[in-house]
Design an enzyme around this catalytic site. Structure first.
Site, short mmCIF file in Angstrom:
data_model
loop_
_atom_site.label_atom_id
_atom_site.label_comp_id
_atom_site.label_asym_id
_atom_site.label_seq_id
_atom_site.Cartn_x
_atom_site.Cartn_y
_atom_site.Cartn_z
N ILE A 13 0.85 -1.19 0.00
CA ILE A 13 0.00 0.00 0.00
C ILE A 13 0.89 1.24 0.00
CG2 ILE A 13 -1.75 1.29 1.28
CD1 ILE A 13 -2.79 -1.38 2.33
N GLU A 70 0.32 -3.19 15.46
CA GLU A 70 0.80 -2.29 14.41
C GLU A 70 -0.15 -2.31 13.21
OE1 GLU A 70 4.89 -2.38 13.53
OE2 GLU A 70 5.46 -2.24 15.65
N ARG A 102 6.44 -7.58 22.93
CA ARG A 102 7.53 -7.11 23.80
C ARG A 102 7.40 -5.61 23.98
NH1 ARG A 102 10.12 -4.39 19.85
NH2 ARG A 102 10.24 -5.34 17.78
N ARG A 110 15.81 8.81 17.10
CA ARG A 110 16.80 7.77 17.37
C ARG A 110 18.17 8.24 16.85
NH1 ARG A 110 14.21 1.80 16.21
NH2 ARG A 110 12.06 2.23 16.86
#
Length: 450
Positions: free
Chosen positions: A203, A275, A292, A338
């Site tokens: 997509i 997700e 997790r 990050r």
């Protein structure tokens, strides 16, 4: 009640878990490879056990040595963090057989949701929308190509046991399929020991939206809102935000309820992440569940005030959730960048080495999760993530301004980093306006080359 936790990980997540345990009055045991003896997590824990040489397969992935260290030190629980053995059902099962509390879901649930093709099947049966694609796993390139030809290109090849962007390839044309399948399956085998694949319809210009879940042993399941993780390079997240710029309250409610439905269908317990991808028409589809704690969990903590590591430990210790869905309130906006030891100008080549000088920014609404210190040698053997830089403010606009400031103040010398590249993203017109999707970084890089 859990009294001593062994952290089966390293780096900033190990430091994060040690600090949470300390706040809860829980003793900690760190494990380390021989090259990590001077690492921050090895210094901060109450006890440290060296379990092997530098390669992960000889240390952080050695279940037998980790379990032996747990039993020898008298730890009654293991927190796996993220990566390494965190989604390994065999490890969770061995913990149970050794009467060690695994701070995470059961081995059965990890199996069900960790195998992406099995997770898709579970979600389909529960009525959760999934990206059109295969229901059964694919074992050969020839079988995969037949399905992709029928489905129509572009398609996404994914590893059933995958995570972290590994074992994934976008295939634009029929001619590319066999090559991409072979490289993706080999990468999956090298990374996870499993080259089983599946195929989804690709997509374009989609957003990556994930919902944080907490579930206890008594059937209580809540979500803590969403994170927008659309700023990615080669399927690796770079910047995450909470909440998402494009999701209104009605859509948040619908997606949140679907995420809870998905967690219940999986029989989930502890912290996890559902997700989704969100298309340009606000249609959303389940893509996977991470069983997790996530790298980016801090932005959710900043907008909700809920300590996810602490909640993980409490749930694993048999406690009920102390809040309901109605108690959860999203306040303000949080952004995480990050920071990696890598050189963006050299195709993001990793940059291990000694940190010769270090200055971390601070101030109201600024959070740093890191295991760096001046003089620390960053090893070449592990992930390049070295700092998680997080900010929180009343609005997205104010959070962006604050992130500009802290990126400008952060100093890490002796190695190359992506600090300047993150600064460029934060200042890009499309990012500021929220006109981003999972292909944004590639487009930005193309603009720079033009």
């Amino acid at each position: 009640m859990i009294k001593k936790v062994l952290i089966a990980n390293r780096g900033e997540i190990a430091v994060r878990i040690i600090r949470a345990c300390r706040e809860m009055g829980i003793n900690t045991v760190a494990i380390c490879s021989d090259i990590d003896k001077d690492a921050l997590h090895a210094q901060l824990a109450d006890e440290t056990v060296c379990i092997g040489p530098m390669p992960s397969k000889d240390s952080y992935l050695r279940m037998d040595r980790i379990l032996s260290a747990t039993l020898a030190t008298g730890a009654d629980a293991i927190h796996p963090g993220f990566g390494f053995l965190s989604e390994n059902s065999k490890f969770a099962d061995l913990c149970s057989k050794c009467n060690i509390t695994f701070i995470g879901p059961s081995a059965e649930v990890i199996d069900r949701m960790g195998n992406k093709s099995e997770a898709r099947k579970t979600m389909m049966e529960a009525g959760v929308p999934v990206v059109p694609g295969t229901k059964e796993p694919i074992f050969t390139a020839e079988d995969g190509k037949k399905i992709a030809d029928e489905m129509g290109y572009p398609v996404m090849i994914k590893a059933s046991a995958g995570g972290g962007g590994k074992g994934m390839r976008i295939v634009q044309t029929e001619e590319e399929f066999l090559h991409h399948f072979e490289t993706a399956s080999q990468e999956a085998k090298n990374s996870f020991g499993d080259d089983t694949m599946y195929i989804e319809k690709y997509i374009p210009k989609a957003r990556h939206i994930e919902f944080q879940i907490l579930a206890d042993n008594y059937g209580n399941v809540v979500h803590l809102g969403e994170r927008d993780c659309s700023i990615q390079r080669r399927h690796q997240k770079m910047i995450e935000e909470a909440p998402s710029f494009v999701i209104n309250e009605e859509l948040r409610k619908t997606m949140g309820e679907t995420a809870i439905k998905a967690a219940k269908a999986a029989g989930y317990c502890n912290a996890g992440t559902i997700e989704f991808i969100l298309d340009q028409d606000n249609n959303f589809y389940f893509i996977e569940m991470n069983t997790r704690i996530q790298v980016e969990h801090g932005v959710t903590e900043m907008v909700t005030g809920i300590d996810l590591i602490r909640e993980q430990i409490k749930i694993a210790g048999g406690e009920k959730l102390s809040f309901t869905q109605e108690d959860i309130e999203i306040k303000g906006h949080s952004i995480e960048c990050r920071i990696n030891a890598e050189n963006p100008s050299k195709n993001f080549m990793p940059s291990p080495g000694v940190v010769s000088s270090l200055h971390m920014p601070g101030g109201n609404g600024v959070r740093i999760d890191s295991a760096l210190y001046t003089g620390y040698r960053i090893p070449a053997a592990y992930d390049s993530l070295i700092v998680k830089l997080m900010v929180h403010d009343a609005t997205r606009e104010l959070a962006i301004q604050k992130m500009r400031g802290v990126l400008g103040e952060l100093v890490i010398e002796g190695i190359d980093t992506n600090i300047d590249f993150q600064y460029q993203i934060i200042n890009h017109e499309d990012y500021i306006k929220g006109k981003t999707d999972t292909g944004f970084v590639e487009r930005m890089l193309s603009e720079k080359e033009a």
